[in-house]
Scaffold this active site. Sequence first.
Site, PDB file in Angstrom:
ATOM      1  N   CYS A 191      -3.926  -1.211   0.864  1.00 20.96           N
ATOM      2  CA  CYS A 191      -4.574  -2.170  -0.145  1.00 20.96           C
ATOM      3  C   CYS A 191      -5.621  -2.187  -1.033  1.00 20.96           C
ATOM      4  CB  CYS A 191      -5.514  -3.084   1.009  1.00 20.96           C
ATOM      5  SG  CYS A 191      -6.188  -4.635   0.620  1.00 20.96           S
ATOM      6  N   CYS A 234      -4.396  -7.964  -1.286  1.00 25.83           N
ATOM      7  CA  CYS A 234      -4.482  -7.615  -2.835  1.00 25.83           C
ATOM      8  C   CYS A 234      -3.330  -8.429  -2.403  1.00 25.83           C
ATOM      9  CB  CYS A 234      -3.957  -6.152  -2.026  1.00 25.83           C
ATOM     10  SG  CYS A 234      -2.346  -6.143  -0.983  1.00 25.83           S
ATOM     11  N   CYS A 249      -4.054  -6.678   4.354  1.00 24.38           N
ATOM     12  CA  CYS A 249      -2.805  -5.042   5.516  1.00 24.38           C
ATOM     13  C   CYS A 249      -3.997  -4.586   6.282  1.00 24.38           C
ATOM     14  CB  CYS A 249      -2.999  -4.442   4.224  1.00 24.38           C
ATOM     15  SG  CYS A 249      -1.811  -4.932   2.733  1.00 24.38           S
ATOM     16  N   GLY A 262      13.597  15.304  18.949  1.00 27.78           N
ATOM     17  CA  GLY A 262      13.134  13.740  19.872  1.00 27.78           C
ATOM     18  C   GLY A 262      12.390  14.282  21.461  1.00 27.78           C
ATOM     19  N   CYS A 296      -0.194 -10.572   1.981  1.00 28.70           N
ATOM     20  CA  CYS A 296      -2.087  -9.354   2.292  1.00 28.70           C
ATOM     21  C   CYS A 296      -2.986 -11.018   1.383  1.00 28.70           C
ATOM     22  CB  CYS A 296      -2.239  -8.934   1.915  1.00 28.70           C
ATOM     23  SG  CYS A 296      -3.285  -8.268   1.819  1.00 28.70           S
TER      24      CYS A 296
END
Lengths: 288, 265, 227
Positions: A268, A240, A262, A29, A237
Site C-alpha cells: 500500500c 491506495c 490493503c 507438502g 483500497c
Amino acid sequence: MSDYNFAYLDEQTKRMIRRAILKGLAVPGYQVPFASREMPMPYGWGTGGVQVSAATLTPEDTLKVIDQGADDTTNAVSIRKFFERTAGVATTEETTKASVIQTRHRIPEAELTEDQILVYQVPIPEPLRFLEPRETETRKMHSLEEYGLMHVKLYEDISQHGDIATSYAYPVKVEDRYVMDPSPIPKFDNPKLEMAAIQLFGAGREQRIYAVPPYTKVVSLDFEDYPFEATKADHPCDLCGSEHSYLDEVILDDAGNRMFVCSDTDYCRTRRAEGHVGRLGESEGEAA
Amino acid sequence: MGAQMKEQDMTPLLQVNGLTKMYGPRIGCKDVNFDLYPGEVMGIVGESGSGKSTLLNAMAGHHAPDRGEVVFDTRTDGPVDTLTMSEPERRMLGRTDWAFVHQHARDGLRMSVSAGGNIGERLMAVGGRHYGEIREQAADWLGRVEISDTRIDDRPSAFSGGMQQRLQIARNLVTGPRLVFMDEPTGGLDVSVQARLLDLLRSLVREMGLSAIIVTHDLAVVRLLADRLMVMKDGYVVESGLTDQVLDDPQHAYTQLLVSSVLQV
Amino acid sequence: MIELENVSKSFTLHNQGSAVIPVMEQVNLRVNAGECVGLVGASGAGKSTLMRLIYGNYLAASGRVMVGDLDVAQAEPRQIIALRRETLGYVSQFLRVVPRVAALDVVAEPLLAVGTDQVKARDKAASLLAELNIPERLWSLSPTTFSGGEQQRVNIARGFAYDYPALLLDEPTASLDAKNRATVLRLVEGAKARGTAIIGIFHDEAARDQVCDSFVDVSAFSPRVAA
C-alpha cells in the site's frame, strides 16, 4: 550483538532443522517431524516460524517480518527485534529488498522471486485434524493418499452455508500428492502458493516442518459444481485505490463508517509513493 | 438372495481357509473354513466369548489373524488373499466392495459430520467431486433407510439409536459394496426398532444382491436374515448348515442347548 | 420329480443323556410330475417330519432325498436355497413372516425372488389374495395382525404365487370354510395340471380323495421296535 549464538539457536539444532527443511523440500507438502525447541516466546507467537527462520538466516540476509500483512504489529515487531539482536541481520519492511520473509497469515502482494524464502508460522499443520483426531490415522491417510475426508469438510461447508465458507487455511493438494494446510492465509492468497520463491512452513507446538519448492503445482481443493474462488472484499483500497489486493476492514466510528485498506502495508505504501490515491487517501508520497 | 444366479460354475465371493487367531495361549477362533457365495447371507451365532466377533474382525482385516487365508473375489484381479494384500489395497476394498456395520452406530459414524456428509464420505473417498450428485445420492439413501431427507444436514447426535443405525447402514451401502460384515446390527435397540431394521436389511440385501456375514447372538435375527448359519463355541465352529436345518434339527450338543434355551413367543 | 430311497431319520438328544431316538427307517417314496401323493397315518407317525426331510429342514441320517436332480440330504445350503427358490415350494401350517411387510408383498416375494418384475408379481399376488377372499383393505397390512384363518390363506397364496415344479402341502385346507377350501383344491388341481409333483397332508378325507392320486401310510416307516 548479544552473547547468543547466531540467530539464537545452537548450530546442532539449526543443523537438525535444516535437515527437516531439506526433507520437506524433497517431499513437497509432507509434514516432517522435528525436535522443536523452547523459544523465548509463547506458543502461538510463531515459535515454529522463528526456528525455521533461525535455521535459514545467514549473516548476509535481509529479514522482513509481517503479521497479517503488516510490518508494524506487535508480533512482527518483536520477532524482527529478536533477530536484530540475536543474529544482527539487516531488516527491512520492503518486500522486494528482503531475502527472508517470515509471515503470519499472509503472502505479500508483490510477486516473490527465486532469491527469496518465505517462512510461514503454522498453528495446526494437519489439515485432516478437525475431522480425524487420531494422529496415527491421519498419518496413514496421508501415506495412502486417502483424502476423501477433506472433501467431507468442504461438503459440510456447502451444506451449511450454501458455498464453501472456508475462507482461510483453505486446503491444497501439492504436486498431485500431499494435501497440505497452507497455514491460516486467506484463500485469496492460495493461487500465489505457486511461486518462484521457496516456501517453508514451521509449526513449533506441533513440531512439524513442511515445504513447497519453487514452481511447485499447488491446487486448492473444490467440487466440480462449487469451484474454488479466491475471494476478497469487493472494494478498492481506500488509501491506495488498489483493486487487486487483499483488504482489511477498519471500523472508523460508532456511526457505521468504515474503510477498507490493503492488509499488505508495504504494498500500500509503495503504491501511494507511486502516486496512487484511494477514496480516503491523501497524496502524501510517504516512502519507506 | 440375488435373483437369478447360476449355481454351478460360480466362484465363491469369499473363501476363508484355516483362519486362526490366538490371544497368547487363548484361542480367539481356530481353523475356521467356509465359502460364501455371491448373494448369500451367513449368520454366525454363539454366546459372548465364543469367538464370533474375533472371527468377524479377523475376516474384515481389523486385526491380523495368526494363520489362514481370507480370499476375496475382487472385481479386477479375481480371488486374492486379503491378508497378504498391501494395506492401501485392503483399505480401498474397505471403502468400496466391503462394508462393516458396527454394533454401536457411533463407532461407524462421524458424529460431528452431518447425515449427508456421513453418507457422502465413501463417495468422496472414491473420487466423487460433484457436490450436487453427492447430495442427491445422500438424500436418496436417507430415503432408502427411511430417514426423512429434511434431516440431511442434521448431525447423527440428534438422531435416535435406530436412526443412527440406519444411517450407518446407508453410509456403508452407498458405494454398492458386495460384501457386508455386520456385528450385532440390532444389538441394543428396542424390539420394535429391531424389527424395522431387520426388515430394512432384508430388503436391501435382496435388492442389491448383497452377500453378508452377520454376527449375532439373537437366533430370531438369523432366522429372518441368514440363509446359512455357523455356530461357534470356544473359538471353534461346532456346526454349520442351512439356517432352518441348524435351528430345526440341530446336530451338535451346544446348538441343541442354544436352540432349546430360546424362549418361545 | 421327488424320490426318496432308503431314508432314515433319528434325533440325538445330547443334553438328555445323548438319547438317540429313531423316528423313521426305510423310507421309499416316489412322486412323478403331475402327481399328488397324500401322506396318511396317525398323528405323530411322522408326516410332517417327512416333509421337513424333503424340504431340508431336517437332516436325513441316511439315504437319498432327490428333488429333481438334487440330493437334499447331501446338498450345500446354497443348493437347497436355490432349490427352494426355483423348484420346491412348501406351504406349512404356520406363516412365518417379517413384521411390517404387507400381505401383498409377502405373497409376491417368491416371484420377486426368481426375478419376476414388481408389477407382474404384485398383480399375481393380488389375484391370489382376491381368489382366497382376503379383503383388499388388508393387503397393505402385515399378516402378523391377521386372524389364524387369514394368515393361513396368505400362506397358501404365497405357496401358489410361483409355479414350483414340486410342492409340499401341510394341511392346506384345515380350518377353511367350504368356499375357500374349494378354491385351494382348485389351485392344487391347477398345479397338478401344469405338471407339479405334490406331496400333501390332508386331514379332510373328501379333499384328500379329490386331489390325491395315491396314498402313502407313513406308519409303515416307523422303526421296528423289538417286541
